[in-house]
Design an enzyme around this catalytic site. Structure first.
Site, PDB file in Angstrom:
ATOM      1  N   CYS A 116       0.672  -1.376   0.120  1.00 39.51           N
ATOM      2  CA  CYS A 116      -0.066   0.066   0.028  1.00 39.51           C
ATOM      3  C   CYS A 116       0.903   1.182  -0.203  1.00 39.51           C
ATOM      4  O   CYS A 116       0.368   2.356  -0.453  1.00 39.51           O
ATOM      5  CB  CYS A 116      -0.748  -0.129   1.111  1.00 39.51           C
ATOM      6  SG  CYS A 116      -1.796  -1.321   1.217  1.00 39.51           S
ATOM      7  N   HIS A 256      -3.435   6.986   3.392  1.00 38.75           N
ATOM      8  CA  HIS A 256      -3.798   5.580   2.821  1.00 38.75           C
ATOM      9  C   HIS A 256      -5.222   5.266   3.321  1.00 38.75           C
ATOM     10  O   HIS A 256      -5.296   5.203   4.145  1.00 38.75           O
ATOM     11  CB  HIS A 256      -2.697   4.289   3.143  1.00 38.75           C
ATOM     12  CG  HIS A 256      -3.219   3.090   2.650  1.00 38.75           C
ATOM     13  ND1 HIS A 256      -3.862   2.826   1.408  1.00 38.75           N
ATOM     14  CD2 HIS A 256      -3.363   1.888   3.186  1.00 38.75           C
ATOM     15  CE1 HIS A 256      -4.078   1.658   1.246  1.00 38.75           C
ATOM     16  NE2 HIS A 256      -3.688   1.039   2.222  1.00 38.75           N
ATOM     17  N   ASN A 286     -10.212   0.017  -0.205  1.00 40.79           N
ATOM     18  CA  ASN A 286      -8.738  -0.075   0.037  1.00 40.79           C
ATOM     19  C   ASN A 286      -8.254  -0.566  -1.476  1.00 40.79           C
ATOM     20  O   ASN A 286      -8.395  -1.570  -1.788  1.00 40.79           O
ATOM     21  CB  ASN A 286      -8.454  -0.791   0.994  1.00 40.79           C
ATOM     22  CG  ASN A 286      -6.739  -0.914   1.072  1.00 40.79           C
ATOM     23  OD1 ASN A 286      -6.167  -0.552   0.446  1.00 40.79           O
ATOM     24  ND2 ASN A 286      -6.343  -1.668   2.204  1.00 40.79           N
TER      25      ASN A 286
END
Ligand code: UT7
Length: 329
Positions: A116, A256, A286
């Site tokens: 990520c 994030h 996500n």
């Protein structure tokens, strides 16, 4: 006194597949509810790519916009750094496929595997390439089709992830605009909190891997949550200290987008009100390394980022990996 920037983001672009999958859609296939998902994650819907889509094609769509906004052409690119957890093929890199699609004939292209925070890792690599003179224009891309490695029968992961891509062209800074600090770190001892056990060289793809479903992502959600809160806090502190700025001076935190509760804990640690934090995971879930550019583009379109704004980008993910950067827009 803040540091002089070496590199700045000259153009940004994003792309998401058109198909929207809502929490109510998951209610039909899993023992879950819209209420549980919204309360525990903040996610309401995400995008799923249809068969036939590729990571390189999504990256291409996002990159064309970033390149055009930067006022250059693909042949001006010296490097292409593509972050993905879902390469189209294991060999060669998806970055090379993207290079071919773009016709970026003078670029060096390669993938990075940093999960990520891959976009923040990419920005850090780009800054180094620009500082050393290796490249004048660096394309940094986060492109993911996480739905291809998600176990859609596992309710604790299926509802979290979405597909998407974001791209940025980095150039040498000439004024105050640009990255005032970068910070990246990893802890491989935490690898098995979030991983794909099968399908790689250690456990090559086989009928057994398929039967065990070990080619799909496994996650210890609660442990990842705890590690995320700790590493996001460290990443905020490091980026601010290295840039020589305080949290009060930050106009917008762009974290994030994994879970709104992780974002709230990070904002609380940094002493920033949620009104100064960008959240768009309700619509995308996500998207791993695509999440920060997706949030940046939406924040700019909504007028929440203006020339001169001071931003804090911060991310964590599998590895464990984490990173951050303070950017003067
Ligand atoms: O980019 C990095 C990617 N990963 C992450 O960011 C994940 C970080 N972790 C999380 O976001 C959260 O841990 C989750 C959203 C994955 C889970 O939320 P939680 O509040 O930590 O729940 P939990 O894992 O402690 O599970 C509580 C209960 C369990 O049931 P029992 O054992 O108490 O009966 C789960 O089985 O919630 C259950 N559960 C669900 N219930 C309804 C887990 N997923 C679901 C679901 N719907 N989708």
């Amino acid at each position: 006194m803040s540091r002089r920037p070496i590199a700045y983001i000259a153009g940004l672009g994003t792309a998401v597949p058109p198909r929207v999958v809502t929490n109510h859609d998951f209610e039909k296939t899993l023992e879950t509810s819209d209420q549980w998902i919204v309360e525990r994650t903040g996610i309401r819907e995400r995008r799923h790519a249809d068969p036939g889509m590729t990571v390189a094609a999504l990256a291409h769509q996002a990159s064309l916009v970033a390149i055009q906004r930067a006022g250059i052409t693909p042949v001006d690119l010296g490097s292409i750094v593509l972050s993905t957890a879902t390469p189209d093929r294991l060999l060669p890199s998806t970055a090379c496929d993207l290079q071919a699609l773009l016709g970026a004939t003078r670029a060096a292209a390669f993938d990075i595997s940093a999960a990520c925070p891959g976009f923040v890792y990419g920005l850090t690599i780009a800054e180094g390439f620009i500082a050393s003179g290796q490249s004048e224009n660096v394309l940094v891309v986060g492109a993911e089709m996480l739905t291809t490695i998600t176990d859609m029968t596992d309710r604790s992961t299926a509802i979290l992830f979405g597909d998407g891509a974001g791209a940025a062209v980095l150039r040498r800074a000439t004024g105050d605009r640009g990255m005032l600090s970068t910070f990246i770190r990893s802890d491989g001892a935490l690898a098995e909190l979030l991983y794909r056990p099968g399908g790689g060289a250690a456990r090559p793809f086989s009928a057994q891997v398929l039967e065990e479903r070990s080619h799909l992502m496994k996650m210890a959600g609660r442990e990842v949550f705890k590690a995320a809160v700790l590493t996001m806090a460290e990443a905020c502190d490091e980026a601010l200290t290295r840039a020589g700025v305080t949290a009060d001076e930050i106009d917008l935190m762009v974290p994030h987008q994994a879970n709104v509760r992780i974002i709230e804990a990070t904002a609380k640690h940094a002493g920033m009100p949620m009104s100064k934090v960008m959240v768009n995971l309700d619509r995308y879930g996500n998207t791993s390394s695509a999440s920060i550019p997706l949030a940046l583009v939406e924040a700019e379109a909504a007028g929440r980022i203006k020339p001169g704004s001071l931003l804090l980008l911060v991310a964590f993910g599998a590895g464990f990996t984490w990173g951050s950067t303070v950017v003067r827009w």
